[in-house]
Write an enzyme that holds these catalytic residues in place. Structure first.
Site, short mmCIF file in Angstrom:
data_model
loop_
_atom_site.label_atom_id
_atom_site.label_comp_id
_atom_site.label_asym_id
_atom_site.label_seq_id
_atom_site.Cartn_x
_atom_site.Cartn_y
_atom_site.Cartn_z
CB SER A 1 10.90 4.47 -1.36
OG SER A 1 10.68 3.89 -0.09
CB SER A 2 5.89 3.41 0.82
OG SER A 2 5.32 2.81 -0.31
N GLY B 1 0.81 -1.21 0.00
CA GLY B 1 0.00 0.00 0.00
C GLY B 1 0.84 1.26 0.00
CG ASP C 1 12.02 -3.21 -2.69
OD1 ASP C 1 12.75 -2.60 -1.90
OD2 ASP C 1 10.82 -2.91 -2.87
N GLY D 1 5.66 4.75 -8.56
CA GLY D 1 6.42 3.52 -8.79
C GLY D 1 5.46 2.34 -8.87
CG HIS D 2 3.33 1.00 -5.38
ND1 HIS D 2 3.50 2.01 -4.47
CD2 HIS D 2 3.87 -0.11 -4.82
CE1 HIS D 2 4.11 1.53 -3.39
NE2 HIS D 2 4.36 0.25 -3.58
N GLY E 1 9.01 -4.48 -8.54
CA GLY E 1 9.88 -3.37 -8.91
C GLY E 1 11.36 -3.72 -8.71
CG LEU F 1 -0.96 1.72 -3.92
CD1 LEU F 1 -2.09 1.34 -4.87
CD2 LEU F 1 0.10 0.63 -3.88
CD GLN G 1 10.35 -7.62 -2.32
OE1 GLN G 1 10.22 -7.50 -1.11
NE2 GLN G 1 9.62 -6.89 -3.16
O1 PAF Z 1 7.90 -5.03 -1.93
C1 PAF Z 1 6.95 -5.03 -1.13
O2 PAF Z 1 6.18 -4.08 -1.02
C2 PAF Z 1 6.74 -6.24 -0.25
O3 PAF Z 1 7.93 -6.80 0.18
C3 PAF Z 1 5.84 -7.33 -0.90
C4 PAF Z 1 6.49 -7.92 -2.14
C5 PAF Z 1 4.49 -6.71 -1.26
C6 PAF Z 1 5.60 -8.46 0.09
O4 PAF Z 1 4.97 -8.02 1.25
#
Ligand code: PAF
Length: 286
Positions: free
Chosen positions: A191-192, A30, A156, A35-36, A153, A32, A159
């Site tokens: 970034s949030s 969330g 990260d 980027g999102h 994205g 948002l 990740q």
């Molecule tokens: O990148 C994020 O916002 C979080 O790590 C994700 C992938 C939604 C998992 O909670």
């Protein structure tokens, strides 16, 4: 359509699968931002149906991190998603995702643990257990939504690399679509957590992108020795910065690089006050 329960999402997904529609998932926590929205836009373009999950996943926060103060803006998120053509915003409660919450230790709960080689470095070094929480929740979301495509994205990037590895190792039938970092005109990656920065912090935060852009420019000029590439970085730092890492690693398996090449990603993390910011840049040309 805003949905809070797994049962309701499953019903919709079943309906869509019966119709042979392709499903895309954009997992988010969330708050948002553009980027999102770039991920969501890609998903809407590529897939017949788009699901955006909005869930601040408690098990990926380490003790002392910002779980309680992490921005929660569901009304605004839902509106942005609606305007972007999203079909479902899935916003479960922690209780819905983790009904056995009182037993959240991995003595009692099934976790997905990515390989240590990928998690003992970069962000995993200071955020022990973080990627276990990420892989566990993303696996759950994949099982709930059964997407054909999932969008993450490159901001990260550790990740992203870990999730790609999880999908490969566990034969999960989803294609991961990486999406480029979106930056402010100043260079700051969206970034949030930028919401935590004061105007002055924001100025200091430009050090991340400046360091990365400078390294890329030097690499493009023919410098490949990592030590030489790192030297100039320190001139961008001042007393407000606490550098956590600046590392050159392989884009696929995060192995350390002593000599940079086109398959190298430069990763940086630094703290400004209490706010920890990360960024990265690929040295791939063209
Ligand atoms: O990148 C994020 O916002 C979080 O790590 C994700 C992938 C939604 C998992 O909670």
């Amino acid at each position: 359509m805003l949905i809070h329960t797994i049962k309701e999402v499953r019903e919709k997904i079943e309906e869509w699968k019966k119709q042979g529609l392709t499903i895309g998932l954009v997992p988010t926590m969330g708050a948002l931002h553009n980027g999102h929205l770039s991920l969501i836009k890609k998903c809407v373009e590529k897939c017949d149906k788009t699901v955006v999950s909005v869930f601040v996943n408690p098990i990926q926060f380490c003790p002392g991190e910002d779980l309680d103060k992490y921005p929660r803006t569901l009304d605004a998120d839902e509106k942005l998603c609606k305007d972007a053509g999203v079909d479902i915003v899935f916003a479960p409660s922690p209780q819905e995702m983790y009904p056995d919450a009182q037993m959240m230790s991995n003595d009692f709960f099934t976790y997905v643990i990515p390989p240590f080689f990928y998690t003992d470095k970069l962000c995993g070094k200071s955020r022990v257990g973080h990627f276990d929480g990420v892989c566990t929740v993303v696996n759950k979301l994949f099982n709930i939504v059964q997407p054909d495509f999932a969008f993450f994205g490159e901001k990260d990037r550790q990740q992203l690399i870990i999730l790609k590895k999880m999908v490969k190792d566990l034969n999960i039938p989803v294609q991961i679509i990486p999406c480029p970092i979106v930056r402010e005109e100043s260079g700051l990656a969206l970034s949030s957590r930028n919401k935590y920065l004061s105007d002055n912090d924001k100025k200091n935060a430009l050090a991340l992108s400046k360091i990365l852009f400078n390294i890329k420019a030097c690499y493009n000029n023919g410098i490949t020795d990592v030590k030489a590439l790192t030297e100039t970085a320190y001139s961008y730092l001042n007393n407000n910065h606490s550098l956590e890492y600046l590392e050159f690693r392989d884009a696929e398996n995060l192995e350390e690089k002593k000599t940079a090449d086109d398959n190298t990603v430069v990763f940086i993390a630094l703290k400004i006050g209490d706010v920890r910011l990360i960024d990265n840049i690929s040295l791939a040309r063209g």
